[in-house]
Scaffold this active site. Structure first.
Site, PDB file in Angstrom:
ATOM      1  N   TYR A   1     -52.254  -0.886 -46.894  1.00  0.00           N
ATOM      2  CA  TYR A   1     -51.559  -0.051 -45.912  1.00  0.00           C
ATOM      3  C   TYR A   1     -51.728   1.372 -46.430  1.00  0.00           C
ATOM      4  CZ  TYR A   1     -47.672   1.877 -43.154  1.00  0.00           C
ATOM      5  OH  TYR A   1     -46.900   2.618 -42.289  1.00  0.00           O
TER       6      TYR A   1
ATOM      7  N   ASP B   1     -54.973   7.121 -56.952  1.00  0.00           N
ATOM      8  CA  ASP B   1     -54.622   8.290 -57.773  1.00  0.00           C
ATOM      9  C   ASP B   1     -53.188   8.755 -57.490  1.00  0.00           C
ATOM     10  OD1 ASP B   1     -55.541   8.940 -55.171  1.00  0.00           O
ATOM     11  OD2 ASP B   1     -55.989  11.002 -55.734  1.00  0.00           O
TER      12      ASP B   1
ATOM     13  N   TYR C   1     -45.655   5.208 -50.118  1.00  0.00           N
ATOM     14  CA  TYR C   1     -47.002   4.629 -50.254  1.00  0.00           C
ATOM     15  C   TYR C   1     -47.356   4.507 -51.738  1.00  0.00           C
ATOM     16  CZ  TYR C   1     -52.089   4.711 -50.714  1.00  0.00           C
ATOM     17  OH  TYR C   1     -53.380   4.440 -51.099  1.00  0.00           O
TER      18      TYR C   1
HETATM   19  N1  LIG Z   1     -58.927   5.702 -48.365  1.00  0.00           N
HETATM   20  C1  LIG Z   1     -58.608   6.460 -49.412  1.00  0.00           C
HETATM   21  O1  LIG Z   1     -58.767   7.682 -49.403  1.00  0.00           O
HETATM   22  C2  LIG Z   1     -58.046   5.814 -50.655  1.00  0.00           C
HETATM   23  C3  LIG Z   1     -57.629   6.630 -51.719  1.00  0.00           C
HETATM   24  C4  LIG Z   1     -57.123   6.032 -52.881  1.00  0.00           C
HETATM   25  C5  LIG Z   1     -57.067   4.656 -52.968  1.00  0.00           C
HETATM   26  N2  LIG Z   1     -57.470   3.900 -51.915  1.00  0.00           N
HETATM   27  C6  LIG Z   1     -57.374   2.447 -52.037  1.00  0.00           C
HETATM   28  O2  LIG Z   1     -58.673   1.906 -51.957  1.00  0.00           O
HETATM   29  C7  LIG Z   1     -58.607   0.615 -51.346  1.00  0.00           C
HETATM   30  C8  LIG Z   1     -59.596   0.545 -50.202  1.00  0.00           C
HETATM   31  O3  LIG Z   1     -59.230   1.516 -49.249  1.00  0.00           O
HETATM   32  P1  LIG Z   1     -60.089   1.749 -47.934  1.00  0.00           P
HETATM   33  O4  LIG Z   1     -60.328   3.221 -47.834  1.00  0.00           O
HETATM   34  O5  LIG Z   1     -61.241   0.803 -47.877  1.00  0.00           O
HETATM   35  O6  LIG Z   1     -58.992   1.352 -46.842  1.00  0.00           O
HETATM   36  P2  LIG Z   1     -59.192   1.115 -45.286  1.00  0.00           P
HETATM   37  O7  LIG Z   1     -60.518   1.545 -44.831  1.00  0.00           O
HETATM   38  O8  LIG Z   1     -57.953   1.650 -44.631  1.00  0.00           O
HETATM   39  O9  LIG Z   1     -59.152  -0.482 -45.189  1.00  0.00           O
HETATM   40  C9  LIG Z   1     -57.972  -1.196 -45.424  1.00  0.00           C
HETATM   41  C10 LIG Z   1     -58.167  -2.542 -44.768  1.00  0.00           C
HETATM   42  O10 LIG Z   1     -56.984  -3.315 -45.027  1.00  0.00           O
HETATM   43  C11 LIG Z   1     -56.757  -4.087 -43.872  1.00  0.00           C
HETATM   44  N3  LIG Z   1     -55.396  -4.568 -43.823  1.00  0.00           N
HETATM   45  C12 LIG Z   1     -54.253  -3.857 -43.576  1.00  0.00           C
HETATM   46  N4  LIG Z   1     -53.201  -4.683 -43.576  1.00  0.00           N
HETATM   47  C13 LIG Z   1     -53.665  -5.927 -43.836  1.00  0.00           C
HETATM   48  C14 LIG Z   1     -53.069  -7.211 -43.962  1.00  0.00           C
HETATM   49  N5  LIG Z   1     -51.739  -7.385 -43.810  1.00  0.00           N
HETATM   50  N6  LIG Z   1     -53.857  -8.286 -44.235  1.00  0.00           N
HETATM   51  C15 LIG Z   1     -55.202  -8.132 -44.366  1.00  0.00           C
HETATM   52  N7  LIG Z   1     -55.820  -6.962 -44.251  1.00  0.00           N
HETATM   53  C16 LIG Z   1     -55.064  -5.866 -43.999  1.00  0.00           C
HETATM   54  C17 LIG Z   1     -57.061  -3.144 -42.730  1.00  0.00           C
HETATM   55  O11 LIG Z   1     -57.259  -3.902 -41.573  1.00  0.00           O
HETATM   56  P3  LIG Z   1     -57.203  -3.223 -40.112  1.00  0.00           P
HETATM   57  O12 LIG Z   1     -58.457  -2.427 -40.013  1.00  0.00           O
HETATM   58  O13 LIG Z   1     -57.128  -4.392 -39.205  1.00  0.00           O
HETATM   59  O14 LIG Z   1     -55.971  -2.364 -40.129  1.00  0.00           O
HETATM   60  C18 LIG Z   1     -58.324  -2.465 -43.236  1.00  0.00           C
HETATM   61  O15 LIG Z   1     -59.470  -3.180 -42.858  1.00  0.00           O
HETATM   62  C19 LIG Z   1     -57.142   0.416 -50.935  1.00  0.00           C
HETATM   63  O16 LIG Z   1     -56.471  -0.309 -51.937  1.00  0.00           O
HETATM   64  C20 LIG Z   1     -56.596   1.816 -50.894  1.00  0.00           C
HETATM   65  O17 LIG Z   1     -55.202   1.879 -51.101  1.00  0.00           O
HETATM   66  C21 LIG Z   1     -57.977   4.439 -50.775  1.00  0.00           C
END
Ligand SMILES: NC(=O)c1ccc[n+]([C@@H]2O[C@H](COP(=O)([O-])OP(=O)(O)OC[C@H]3O[C@@H](n4cnc5c(N)ncnc54)[C@H](OP(=O)(O)O)[C@@H]3O)[C@@H](O)[C@H]2O)c1
Length: 282
Positions: free
Chosen positions: A59, A100, A123
């Protein structure tokens, strides 16, 4: 031996892991498995007989989490606990991904894995809880912290900072970007490749993975327009003047020494940006 890897979550990172991992990776999207559904997890995973389970779901709506803490904690803390427990029961290694934002942002040097955490919002607190629960239920877990991820999504519908800057610039909208908040933007493909390298060497515990280098979000926005060949003005603004609901760390560069000691060197963020723009054909 080739490992069977199950990736849960088909966002930016999950999609990149499936692309890089190829036939070794089974990508499970939210429609196939909701990680907040305890009863569904073990049957779904055991059917795929994984050696490794990577949680790429999250999330990520940092501001919305302030008014929806139950859902943020369900997806970012309880869900990873369920996955870690199921992975342990199936004798699979668990990999969890964090942020981070677990840090407070007042440090003057890049954050090491063992530096004190100080989540500034819901978050961040939910992600930190997820780290602890992953390691509690699966003590050999690999917990990766990353930042500023940009990549392609399986559905093609996801958003990120790069796409948002390109969209606004092309629409002729005024661009105002924070010039006093520093982090390392990270290309999902480079992050995925590094995670799979760590899986291959059996790394465990917390490891920071970002592209190398760092920049302000203003510098990143300028680089995006330069690399895309778009001529548009960007006004640098101060973070204190933004409409963000949740507080965020002003400085959240992650130290990559542990990653490097495990044999992984990261490309610079600008190099990652160039390859991302090629990938999305900008
Ligand atoms: N994006 C950033 O800038 C950032 C920065 C720091 C750390 N991170 C971390 O890096 C990791 C990867 O991030 P990302 O950028 O790839 O995120 P993302 O593109 O937002 O993808 C998150 C995925 O999680 C899915 N999801 C949400 N709720 C769920 C549930 N209850 N059950 C199963 N799937 C669920 C979403 O599905 P839907 O598409 O259906 O909603 C989406 O496909 C995460 O742990 C995030 O916290 C990301």
């Amino acid at each position: 031996m080739v490992k069977r890897i199950v990736v849960v979550g088909s966002g930016q990172l999950g999609t990149a892991l499936a692309t890089i991992g190829g036939a070794n990776v089974s990508l499970v999207d939210r429609a196939a498995l909701d990680i907040t559904d305890l009863a569904a997890i073990e049957p779904a995973l055991s059917e795929l007989a994984p050696d490794v389970v990577i949680n790429a779901s999250a999330y990520n709506r940092v501001d919305a989490a302030e008014t929806d803490p139950d859902l943020a904690f369900a997806v970012n803390a309880t869900g990873p606990a369920y996955l870690a427990r199921a992975a342990t029961a199936l004798e699979a290694r668990f990999v969890h991904v964090s942020t981070d934002y677990v840090f407070g942002g007042t440090q003057q040097r890049p954050y090491c894995e063992d530096d004190p955490t100080e989540p500034l919002g819901v978050y961040a607190a939910s992600k930190l809880a997820g780290e602890h629960l992953a390691l509690a239920y699966a003590p050999t877990s690999l917990v990766v912290r990353t930042s500023g991820v940009f990549g392609r999504t399986r559905s093609g519908t996801g958003g990120n900072f790069v796409l948002s800057i390109l969209r606004q610039a092309r629409a002729g909208k005024p661009l105002r970007v924070v010039a006093d908040k520093i982090a390392a933007p990270t290309y999902a493909v480079d992050l995925a490749r590094a995670i799979l390298s760590l899986v291959a060497v059996g790394a465990s515990g917390r490891v920071h993975i970002t592209n190398s280098g760092c920049c302000t979000w203003y510098e990143f926005a300028c680089a995006i327009l330069e690399e895309a060949g778009i001529d548009a003005a960007i006004e640098p603004v101060s973070y204190s003047g933004t409409a963000d609901v949740a507080r965020r760390p002003l400085y959240s560069v992650l130290d990559l020494s542990r990653l490097e000691s495990l044999g992984v060197t990261m490309p610079h963020w600008r190099d990652g940006l160039r390859r991302y723009l090629q990938e999305i054909e900008v």
